[in-house]
Design a protein around this motif. Structure first.
Motif, PDB file in Angstrom:
ATOM      1  N   PRO A  69      38.916  52.086  52.984  1.00 51.20           N
ATOM      2  CA  PRO A  69      38.957  53.348  52.260  1.00 51.20           C
ATOM      3  C   PRO A  69      37.720  53.775  51.373  1.00 51.20           C
ATOM      4  CG  PRO A  69      40.877  52.530  52.343  1.00 51.20           C
ATOM      5  CD  PRO A  69      40.254  51.406  52.379  1.00 51.20           C
ATOM      6  N   SER A  70      37.282  54.807  51.290  1.00 51.50           N
ATOM      7  CA  SER A  70      36.267  55.162  50.282  1.00 51.50           C
ATOM      8  C   SER A  70      36.362  54.799  48.722  1.00 51.50           C
ATOM      9  CB  SER A  70      35.817  56.672  50.295  1.00 51.50           C
ATOM     10  OG  SER A  70      36.820  57.554  50.006  1.00 51.50           O
ATOM     11  N   ASP A  71      37.842  54.921  48.393  1.00 48.86           N
ATOM     12  CA  ASP A  71      38.125  54.813  46.784  1.00 48.86           C
ATOM     13  C   ASP A  71      37.986  53.202  46.510  1.00 48.86           C
ATOM     14  OD1 ASP A  71      40.471  53.914  48.229  1.00 48.86           O
ATOM     15  OD2 ASP A  71      41.773  55.297  46.957  1.00 48.86           O
ATOM     16  N   VAL A  72      37.784  52.370  47.460  1.00 50.70           N
ATOM     17  CA  VAL A  72      37.448  51.073  47.071  1.00 50.70           C
ATOM     18  C   VAL A  72      36.107  50.829  46.784  1.00 50.70           C
ATOM     19  CG1 VAL A  72      37.321  48.568  47.990  1.00 50.70           C
ATOM     20  CG2 VAL A  72      39.425  50.037  48.649  1.00 50.70           C
ATOM     21  N   VAL A  73      35.317  51.597  46.978  1.00 52.14           N
ATOM     22  CA  VAL A  73      33.809  51.440  46.586  1.00 52.14           C
ATOM     23  C   VAL A  73      33.139  52.591  45.761  1.00 52.14           C
ATOM     24  CG1 VAL A  73      31.378  51.253  47.500  1.00 52.14           C
ATOM     25  CG2 VAL A  73      33.159  50.345  48.688  1.00 52.14           C
ATOM     26  N   GLU A  74      33.841  53.804  45.734  1.00 51.26           N
ATOM     27  CA  GLU A  74      33.271  55.101  45.415  1.00 51.26           C
ATOM     28  C   GLU A  74      34.164  55.519  44.212  1.00 51.26           C
ATOM     29  OE1 GLU A  74      32.169  57.836  48.111  1.00 51.26           O
ATOM     30  OE2 GLU A  74      30.899  56.572  49.102  1.00 51.26           O
ATOM     31  N   GLY A  75      33.939  56.673  43.473  1.00 50.69           N
ATOM     32  CA  GLY A  75      35.022  57.256  42.611  1.00 50.69           C
ATOM     33  C   GLY A  75      34.665  56.586  41.177  1.00 50.69           C
TER      34      GLY A  75
END
Length: 228
Positions: A69-75
């Motif tokens: 999921p994107s929140d593993v790398v971004e945010g």
């Protein structure tokens, strides 16, 4: 979990101690092709950075792909450290109805799970002749009875509790029974046990699920290897 499907090595959810366990079991991180993280909770990704650094030989030989999921790398609060970004050639973000091709297999995002504080999706791995389903953590809801494939060769369930437990966003053995009746995999594994589950004896729970569904259900244990 280390999944080999049609010659592709996939490391799934490198939680605490993953790096040590890999070497203890006779594997080599440099053989990993793809790393998959189902969600950002530490019991599923605490060793992500350690594994990435080891597998890429300190970024000298980047690994092919991270699927997550994107929140593993971004945010604001990513799990993957910035200095390791170049240790992976590609980042593919999983989501509902997302298909990610890699060599001779496909990685599919399926059902969105309800899991507090983490973007989470069911994940499937398809080759020409095999189909593996990974059901990560999440609170059971009726939508989980649609979206996964039927009759998979192997279906792995994160099964935290022996019975439904209010206030937690995790599956119980009772939920898994419903999903087994619906999807009818050729073989199933339950894993991700709470203390309550351990006290209830996962092997007895698995045997009960087998009797009730008529399907082979196995309780995971450390170092288990399974053919499918």
């Amino acid at each position: 979990m280390w999944l080999n499907i049609d010659g592709v090595n996939i490391l799934i959810d490198p939680g605490p101690g993953s790096l040590v366990r890999i070497f203890e079991r006779g594997f080599d991180t440099r053989d990993i092709d793809v790393i998959v993280v189902s969600h950002r909770h530490l019991d599923h990704c605490a060793d992500l950075n350690s594994v990435v650094e080891s597998a890429s030989e300190s970024k000298k030989n980047p690994k092919d792909m991270l699927v997550c999921p994107s929140d593993v790398v971004e945010g604001e609060d990513p799990i993957l450290l910035k200095y390791l970004r170049k240790a992976l050639r590609e980042y593919k973000y999983i989501g509902e109805n997302v298909e990610i091709p890699y060599k001779n297999i496909k990685i599919l995002g399926t059902v969105k799970h309800i899991h507090q504080g983490a973007e989470t999706y069911g994940i499937e791995f398809h080759s020409k002749n095999k189909k593996v389903i990974y059901v990560p953590c999440g609170r059971f809801y009726e939508g989980m009875l649609e979206g996964y494939s039927e009759n998979a060769d192997l279906m792995v369930f994160n099964t935290t509790f022996p019975v439904k437990t209010e206030g937690y966003y995790h599956l119980s053995a009772q939920d898994v029974e419903v999903m087994l009746h619906r999807y009818k995999p050729k073989k199933a594994v339950i894993t991700h046990f709470s203390i309550a589950m351990l006290k209830a004896d996962p092997e007895k729970i698995a045997a009960r699920l087998s009797r009730k569904t008529g399907l082979p259900v196995i309780a995971a244990y450390d170092g288990m290897r399974i053919d499918f």
